[in-house]
Design an enzyme around this catalytic site. Structure first.
Site, PDB file in Angstrom:
ATOM      1  N   VAL A  37       2.469  -4.111  -1.820  1.00 32.66           N
ATOM      2  CA  VAL A  37       3.438  -3.720  -2.852  1.00 32.66           C
ATOM      3  C   VAL A  37       3.725  -2.239  -2.619  1.00 32.66           C
ATOM      4  O   VAL A  37       3.028  -1.362  -3.123  1.00 32.66           O
ATOM      5  CB  VAL A  37       2.891  -4.008  -4.263  1.00 32.66           C
ATOM      6  CG1 VAL A  37       3.953  -3.702  -5.310  1.00 32.66           C
ATOM      7  CG2 VAL A  37       2.447  -5.459  -4.380  1.00 32.66           C
ATOM      8  N   HIS A  38       4.774  -1.960  -1.843  1.00 33.76           N
ATOM      9  CA  HIS A  38       4.997  -0.621  -1.305  1.00 33.76           C
ATOM     10  C   HIS A  38       5.507   0.385  -2.336  1.00 33.76           C
ATOM     11  O   HIS A  38       4.964   1.479  -2.485  1.00 33.76           O
ATOM     12  CB  HIS A  38       6.024  -0.683  -0.161  1.00 33.76           C
ATOM     13  CG  HIS A  38       5.720  -1.696   0.889  1.00 33.76           C
ATOM     14  ND1 HIS A  38       4.778  -1.490   1.864  1.00 33.76           N
ATOM     15  CD2 HIS A  38       6.245  -2.938   1.124  1.00 33.76           C
ATOM     16  CE1 HIS A  38       4.732  -2.544   2.667  1.00 33.76           C
ATOM     17  NE2 HIS A  38       5.606  -3.426   2.238  1.00 33.76           N
ATOM     18  N   ASP A  39       6.599   0.049  -3.004  1.00 33.09           N
ATOM     19  CA  ASP A  39       7.376   1.063  -3.724  1.00 33.09           C
ATOM     20  C   ASP A  39       6.712   1.650  -4.963  1.00 33.09           C
ATOM     21  O   ASP A  39       7.058   2.778  -5.356  1.00 33.09           O
ATOM     22  CB  ASP A  39       8.752   0.498  -4.086  1.00 33.09           C
ATOM     23  CG  ASP A  39       9.665   0.403  -2.876  1.00 33.09           C
ATOM     24  OD1 ASP A  39       9.363   1.063  -1.855  1.00 33.09           O
ATOM     25  OD2 ASP A  39      10.671  -0.319  -2.931  1.00 33.09           O
TER      26      ASP A  39
END
Length: 310
Positions: free
Chosen positions: A241-243
């Protein structure tokens, strides 16, 4: 409580959606604007998606501006296979009650930063850096006025997710990324080296699903979609879950370890387009003006998401 003035520049995007739910629920932020850029899906959809998420979160006070519809000198490239054709996974699109605020995202960035005291406005950039690069072209003094610019983008030891060495946000507009990194902005880059440590395990998703709020349900839905797609395409059970990482760092800096560095972006080779060359050695780098996230406290990040989505 001292509130951090913040502009979020994004291309929602399932993980952008989680980051927005985190930010919308955080009273520590004075959200000056959400600015949309073409990236994961075209800007018409990212601007609509930002307004959808704003409405779900009950944050009609936050203006949304539409921005650049294409990279500085490239053809637009999307990532619909990882985000769904409309950008928000399984969420059925709808026309939000409130439109975008009149005006272009680039003007909104310049006006809001230049109207505030130096260093008081931070940015979280979670898509291609086109809007910020254009804002810096329009007003070069912006670089010295901005507070930290926390960017989700880049890759080093993890390798890339769009090519062998490039992460999507940087690859999509490498010229914009190169200009921002060369501008003098205080850039903190959260690349795949850190974001691949922040994974939506079954237990973490279930915790969000158990909260029963619109923000938590939306964030969990995005993670469920990513879980399914990552299993099909990559074979991972727990998708990264990057952002949310740059937003989480602005809220809780201790959740990440950072290293001073100099970052340059490859813009001319198609083979290595968007590669981020991260140099930690000062004698080789000619100064270390940037910061690179080397590790993340994943449990802490997900606990923060749950706290702010409750």
């Amino acid at each position: 409580m001292n509130r951090q003035s913040l502009i979020i520049d994004c291309d929602p995007g399932v993980d952008d959606a989680v980051a927005l739910m985190l930010a919308f629920g955080a009273g520590e932020f004075e959200l000056l604007a959400v600015t949309a850029v073409g990236g994961n899906v075209p800007v018409e959809k990212t601007a609509r998606n930002a307004r959808m998420l704003r409405q779900i979160a009950g944050r009609g006070d936050v203006p949304v501006f539409a921005g650049a519809d294409r990279p500085l000198r490239r053809e637009p490239a999307g990532a619909g296979e990882f985000h769904g054709a409309e950008g928000l996974g399984d969420l059925t699109p709808f026309e939000p009650d409130a439109p975008c605020t009149e005006g272009h995202a680039v003007d909104a960035i310049v006006e809001r930063v230049m109207a505030r005291p130096e260093g008081s406005v931070a940015m979280a950039v979670m898509g291609p850096l086109t809007n910020l690069a254009l804002a810096l072209r329009r007003e070069p003094a912006l670089a010295a006025r901005l507070g930290p610019v926390a960017v989700m983008g880049g890759a080093r030891s993890e390798g890339g997710n769009i090519t062998a060495s490039a992460e999507f946000n940087i690859w999509a507009d490498p010229d914009a990324a190169a200009e921002v990194l060369a501008s003098g902005c205080d850039v903190v880059l959260f690349g795949l080296d850190a974001t691949h440590q922040v994974r939506a395990t079954e237990g973490r998703i279930a915790t969000l699903e158990g909260l029963g709020t619109a923000k938590a349900d939306t964030a969990a839905s995005m993670m469920r979609f990513s879980q399914r797609i990552e299993r099909e395409i990559v074979g991972w059970d727990a998708p990264p879950v990057h952002d949310p990482c740059p937003v989480a760092w602005l809220l809780r800096p201790g959740l990440f370890e950072l290293a001073s560095c100099r970052i340059q972006v490859e813009t001319e080779s198609e083979l290595t387009r968007g590669h981020t060359a991260v140099e930690f050695r000062e004698e080789m780098g000619g100064g270390l003006p940037h910061r690179w996230a080397t590790s993340a406290d994943a449990d802490g990040v997900f606990a923060l998401i749950a706290e702010k989505c409750a």
